[in-house]
Design an enzyme around this catalytic site. Structure first.
Site, PDB file in Angstrom:
ATOM      1  CE  LYS A  28       4.967  -1.900  -6.208  1.00  0.00           C
ATOM      2  NZ  LYS A  28       3.810  -2.723  -5.878  1.00  0.00           N
ATOM      3  CG  ASN A  29       1.487   0.165  -7.208  1.00  0.00           C
ATOM      4  OD1 ASN A  29       2.032  -0.931  -7.384  1.00  0.00           O
ATOM      5  ND2 ASN A  29       1.403   0.731  -6.025  1.00  0.00           N
ATOM      6  CB  CYS A 123       1.816  -8.789   2.470  1.00  0.00           C
ATOM      7  SG  CYS A 123       1.036  -7.251   2.111  1.00  0.00           S
ATOM      8  NE  ARG A 128      -2.723  -5.495   0.636  1.00  0.00           N
ATOM      9  CZ  ARG A 128      -1.773  -5.132  -0.230  1.00  0.00           C
ATOM     10  NH1 ARG A 128      -0.577  -5.624  -0.128  1.00  0.00           N
ATOM     11  NH2 ARG A 128      -2.061  -4.318  -1.222  1.00  0.00           N
ATOM     12  CG  ASP A 315       1.927   2.553  -1.257  1.00  0.00           C
ATOM     13  OD1 ASP A 315       1.608   2.379  -2.441  1.00  0.00           O
ATOM     14  OD2 ASP A 315       1.473   1.878  -0.318  1.00  0.00           O
ATOM     15  NE  ARG A 408       6.723  -7.274  -4.135  1.00  0.00           N
ATOM     16  CZ  ARG A 408       5.614  -7.027  -3.431  1.00  0.00           C
ATOM     17  NH1 ARG A 408       5.590  -7.235  -2.136  1.00  0.00           N
ATOM     18  NH2 ARG A 408       4.524  -6.568  -4.029  1.00  0.00           N
TER      19      ARG A 408
HETATM   20  C1  EPZ Z   1      -3.024  -0.786  -3.986  1.00  0.00           C
HETATM   21  O1  EPZ Z   1      -3.233  -1.948  -3.225  1.00  0.00           O
HETATM   22  C2  EPZ Z   1      -1.512  -0.668  -4.137  1.00  0.00           C
HETATM   23  N1  EPZ Z   1      -0.988  -1.850  -4.830  1.00  0.00           N
HETATM   24  C3  EPZ Z   1      -0.878  -0.551  -2.755  1.00  0.00           C
HETATM   25  O2  EPZ Z   1       0.523  -0.368  -2.937  1.00  0.00           O
HETATM   26  C4  EPZ Z   1      -1.451   0.676  -2.059  1.00  0.00           C
HETATM   27  O3  EPZ Z   1      -0.900   0.749  -0.761  1.00  0.00           O
HETATM   28  C5  EPZ Z   1      -2.981   0.529  -1.977  1.00  0.00           C
HETATM   29  O4  EPZ Z   1      -3.522   0.368  -3.303  1.00  0.00           O
HETATM   30  C6  EPZ Z   1      -3.639   1.733  -1.343  1.00  0.00           C
HETATM   31  O5  EPZ Z   1      -3.298   2.884  -2.028  1.00  0.00           O
HETATM   32  C7  EPZ Z   1      -1.103  -1.939  -6.169  1.00  0.00           C
HETATM   33  O6  EPZ Z   1      -1.659  -1.090  -6.834  1.00  0.00           O
HETATM   34  C8  EPZ Z   1      -0.497  -3.158  -6.796  1.00  0.00           C
HETATM   35  P1  EPZ Z   1      -6.807  -1.337  -1.761  1.00  0.00           P
HETATM   36  P2  EPZ Z   1      -4.714  -2.573  -3.109  1.00  0.00           P
HETATM   37  O7  EPZ Z   1      -7.664  -2.397  -2.355  1.00  0.00           O
HETATM   38  O8  EPZ Z   1      -5.511  -2.229  -4.312  1.00  0.00           O
HETATM   39  C9  EPZ Z   1      -9.422  -3.112   1.755  1.00  0.00           C
HETATM   40  C10 EPZ Z   1       2.772  -1.016  -2.773  1.00  0.00           C
HETATM   41  O9  EPZ Z   1       3.609  -1.001  -1.872  1.00  0.00           O
HETATM   42  N2  EPZ Z   1     -10.006  -4.092   0.807  1.00  0.00           N
HETATM   43  O10 EPZ Z   1      -6.915   0.057  -2.291  1.00  0.00           O
HETATM   44  O11 EPZ Z   1      -4.565  -4.005  -2.724  1.00  0.00           O
HETATM   45  C11 EPZ Z   1      -7.935  -3.327   1.979  1.00  0.00           C
HETATM   46  O12 EPZ Z   1      -7.710  -4.339   2.947  1.00  0.00           O
HETATM   47  C12 EPZ Z   1       1.363  -1.449  -2.482  1.00  0.00           C
HETATM   48  O13 EPZ Z   1       2.994  -0.692  -3.972  1.00  0.00           O
HETATM   49  C13 EPZ Z   1     -11.045  -4.905   1.248  1.00  0.00           C
HETATM   50  O14 EPZ Z   1     -11.455  -4.818   2.410  1.00  0.00           O
HETATM   51  O15 EPZ Z   1      -5.289  -1.782  -1.868  1.00  0.00           O
HETATM   52  C14 EPZ Z   1      -7.490  -1.960   2.457  1.00  0.00           C
HETATM   53  O16 EPZ Z   1      -7.765  -1.836   3.846  1.00  0.00           O
HETATM   54  C15 EPZ Z   1       1.166  -1.776  -1.026  1.00  0.00           C
HETATM   55  N3  EPZ Z   1     -11.598  -5.807   0.392  1.00  0.00           N
HETATM   56  C16 EPZ Z   1      -8.416  -1.000   1.688  1.00  0.00           C
HETATM   57  O17 EPZ Z   1      -9.494  -1.796   1.186  1.00  0.00           O
HETATM   58  C17 EPZ Z   1     -11.182  -5.925  -0.900  1.00  0.00           C
HETATM   59  O18 EPZ Z   1     -11.741  -6.745  -1.658  1.00  0.00           O
HETATM   60  C18 EPZ Z   1      -7.722  -0.346   0.476  1.00  0.00           C
HETATM   61  O19 EPZ Z   1      -7.006  -1.357  -0.184  1.00  0.00           O
HETATM   62  C19 EPZ Z   1     -10.107  -5.104  -1.342  1.00  0.00           C
HETATM   63  C20 EPZ Z   1      -9.554  -4.193  -0.469  1.00  0.00           C
END
Ligand code: EPZ
Length: 427
Positions: A28-29, A123, A128, A315, A408
């Protein structure tokens, strides 16, 4: 969309008797980002091994809404015609169901010089924020307007390549600005980037189609900007979903007599496989599959600390917690990535697991404890799958609501599980 469908599961009450093979779907990702990357192409993109999941349907709807013509060539194969991108407005109604729609903003702004999109829905796993996106767009020369309902981002002419350091490692921010750099003028250097296999898969495909991206798999990616890419006679084959594969391997450890997870990439699962082996799970790792001998395993408590790739994936934290309830001794969970990703443990408490939530990031689980089937409502797709795993091993009947969340990320999950011998029905 959010129907009131539910899964009804008759638990095995601790017996380990699931047998057979379960195939790993496309990731998916990975596929969601290659779909978004289609906006970087002047002509077309073809993708195969595309999982039939709700998030993919939403992304395809978003792309059609932007003017992309979507052709389904066969099961799991799509061809996208991207000659005419008609608007820079990302649909609010659809994107609110798809947090990852944020990765459309980089390609769209790069291609049209403008993009509007709603504040992405947080979510249950955390607020996020998207501050890295806003700051990085500014660094590339764009003008940001917060319209209240969302953002309106503009750049006259093209984005200007620059050096960007990400305060935290972010998967989608890395992907979004790797794609934005493809259409920016000059060179863009991204520092402190994520190392996930899905990012490498995306970058390698873009390079095959004319992009100039170097440093993939390291913490610094350099993109030399150019024009639109061409996808003629090119096919993106979606890499296996390491999170789906990992979830099925954990099912094998929990309730399998002998179960084989096929079409997976064990190299992307090293942190899980290492942890399962240290917990005493009997595994046989082959080139593209993993065989789990659950009945011959007596799980021992292990500590898990989630971490950016190649560390233990956040995840898989919830699915792994189910195994920890069945492991002898006390396990410690440290969820370092998200601040809201332990709430699902309350449901395990109701199922009579011995769990103690310390704070938003830490919890203890002691075992083994037989779980009692319960009525559960999945808060997100990964906890939803963990609830199904818990229902499979529990004593008695369990009901898992909010099936949409599970759909999803996992295609036809009940059919796959029925083939292994799980008594699960979608009603
Ligand atoms: C990706 O989400 C994945 N989703 C998530 O999978 C996965 O859990 C996550 O990476 C971590 O591995 C997709 O790829 C679609 P991050 P992402 O930005 O990119 C903070 C699933 O179930 N952050 O790596 O949104 C954030 O809050 C999903 O498939 C900021 O602070 O996660 C988090 O604490 C769930 N500011 C940390 O960084 C920003 O602008 C890492 O989040 C962006 C992120």
């Amino acid at each position: 969309m959010l129907t009131d469908e539910k899964f009804v599961i008759k638990g095995l009450g601790g017996q380990k008797k699931l047998k057979g093979k379960i195939s790993t779907p496309g990731a998916k990702n990975a596929v969601l980002k290659v779909l978004a990357a289609s906006l970087l192409f002047s002509d077309e993109v073809t993708l195969t091994n595309v999982p039939e999941i709700e998030d993919v349907k939403r992304m395809l709807e978003l792309l059609e809404d932007l003017g992309v013509v979507v052709e389904k060539k066969a099961a799991e194969t799509y061809r996208l015609i991207t000659k005419d991108i008609l608007t820079y407005e990302i649909s609010t109604t659809i994107s609110k169901h798809l947090r990852s729609s944020i990765v459309l903003t980089g390609p769209l702004l790069g291609r049209l010089g403008r993009v509007t999109f709603p504040h992405p829905g947080g979510c249950v796993i955390g607020k996020r924020p998207i501050d890295f996106f806003i700051d990085s767009f500014k660094a590339l020369g764009a003008e940001i307007k917060d319209t209240g309902a969302g953002y309106d981002i503009k750049v006259n002419k093209k984005l200007t390549g620059t050096e960007i350091f990400f305060k935290n490692i972010s998967v989608t921010a890395t992907e979004n600005f790797m794609m934005a750099g493809v259409l920016a003028s000059g060179t863009t250097v991204l520092k402190n980037v994520a190392l996930e296999p899905e990012i490498i898969s995306l970058g390698e495909f873009l390079n095959e189609c004319g992009a100039k991206i170097s440093g993939l798999g390291t913490s610094e990616i350099t993109i030399i900007g150019g024009g639109l890419l061409s996808g003629k006679n090119k096919v993106y084959s979606t890499i296996p979903d390491r999170i789906a594969a990992g979830s099925f391997i954990i099912l094998g450890a929990l309730a399998g007599e002998k179960m084989e997870v096929t079409n997976c990439e064990p190299k992307h699962l090293e942190s899980l496989l290492f942890l399962l082996k240290s917990a005493g799970i009997k595994l046989e790792v082959k080139k593209n599959s993993v065989i789990v001998y659950g009945a011959e395993s007596k799980p021992q408590a292990v500590d898990i600390k989630t971490h950016e790739y190649p560390g233990f994936p956040t995840d898989l934290q919830a699915p792994m917690a189910v195994l920890l309830t069945q492991s002898s001794g006390q396990s410690f969970i440290f969820e370092t990535i998200f601040e809201g990703r332990l709430n699902y443990l309350e449901t395990f408490f109701r199922m009579e697991a011995d769990v103690k939530i310390i704070d938003a990031h830490r919890a203890f689980i002691s075992g083994p404890n037989k779980l009692i089937g319960k009525d559960m409502t999945s808060p997100d797709l990964r906890a939803g799958l963990a609830y199904i795993l818990a229902g499979v091993i529990a004593k008695g009947e369990s009901v898992v609501h909010n099936v949409y969340y599970v759909d999803r990320g996992y295609e036809n999950i009940e059919k796959h599980l029925q083939n292994l011998g799980v008594d699960i029905k979608r009603v």
